[in-house]
Motif scaffolding. Structure first.
Motif, PDB file in Angstrom:
ATOM      1  N   ASN A   1       0.868  -1.165   0.000  1.00  0.00           N
ATOM      2  CA  ASN A   1       0.000   0.000   0.000  1.00  0.00           C
ATOM      3  C   ASN A   1       0.911   1.224   0.000  1.00  0.00           C
ATOM      4  OD1 ASN A   1      -1.394   2.320   1.182  1.00  0.00           O
ATOM      5  ND2 ASN A   1      -3.094   0.905   1.522  1.00  0.00           N
TER       6      ASN A   1
ATOM      7  N   GLN B   1      -0.618  -5.532   1.332  1.00  0.00           N
ATOM      8  CA  GLN B   1      -2.054  -5.679   1.085  1.00  0.00           C
ATOM      9  C   GLN B   1      -2.260  -6.658  -0.060  1.00  0.00           C
ATOM     10  OE1 GLN B   1      -3.448  -1.785  -0.045  1.00  0.00           O
ATOM     11  NE2 GLN B   1      -2.854  -2.038  -2.170  1.00  0.00           N
ATOM     12  N   ARG B   2      -3.388  -7.360  -0.006  1.00  0.00           N
ATOM     13  CA  ARG B   2      -3.740  -8.281  -1.087  1.00  0.00           C
ATOM     14  C   ARG B   2      -4.205  -7.472  -2.290  1.00  0.00           C
ATOM     15  NH1 ARG B   2      -5.177 -11.509   3.235  1.00  0.00           N
ATOM     16  NH2 ARG B   2      -4.134 -13.523   3.160  1.00  0.00           N
TER      17      ARG B   2
END
Length: 124
Positions: A114, A121-122
């Motif tokens: 991010n 983050q996915r």
């Protein structure tokens, strides 16, 4: 999957979709041969990190339970490591053609960074 005979061994080049299916089914171990910095920025969730500069192909585990599949950013380093494994005595080894760039182009999920927080983050 494309195959190439290298002496008595077989070098397999898998597509990202083939890798995703086999990885989800726990049939393969995915080893990322990029640098730690590349891996920390974005990587396939669950992939192990073993940078090419530090791999000793003779020390890789056997493949009695799961096939070893290497990947990198573009497919160049992973192919080189796969060929090193063949030279070390593996008779069947695989790498992902097109590398992580092809994985992202296929819109498969991964762990990214991010840019606002710096946290993982996915993505996808």
């Amino acid at each position: 999957m494309q195959t190439e005979t290298v002496g008595a061994a077989t070098l397999e080049t898998w597509t990202p979709e083939e890798v995703a299916r086999a990885f989800a089914a726990d049939e393969i171990v995915v080893i990322d041969v990029r640098t730690p910095q590349e891996y920390m920025f974005e990587h396939i969730e669950g992939a192990l990190l073993a940078p090419m500069a530090f791999i000793d192909a003779k020390k890789l585990p056997g493949q009695s339970d799961k096939r070893i599949l290497f990947h990198c950013g573009s497919g160049m380093r992973s192919e080189r490591v796969a060929r090193m494994a063949i030279e070390a005595g593996y008779d069947r080894i695989a790498h992902m053609g097109g590398g992580f760039g092809a994985w992202k182009a296929a819109q498969l999920p991964y762990i990214g960074t991010n840019m606002g927080t710096g946290a993982p983050q996915r993505v996808g």
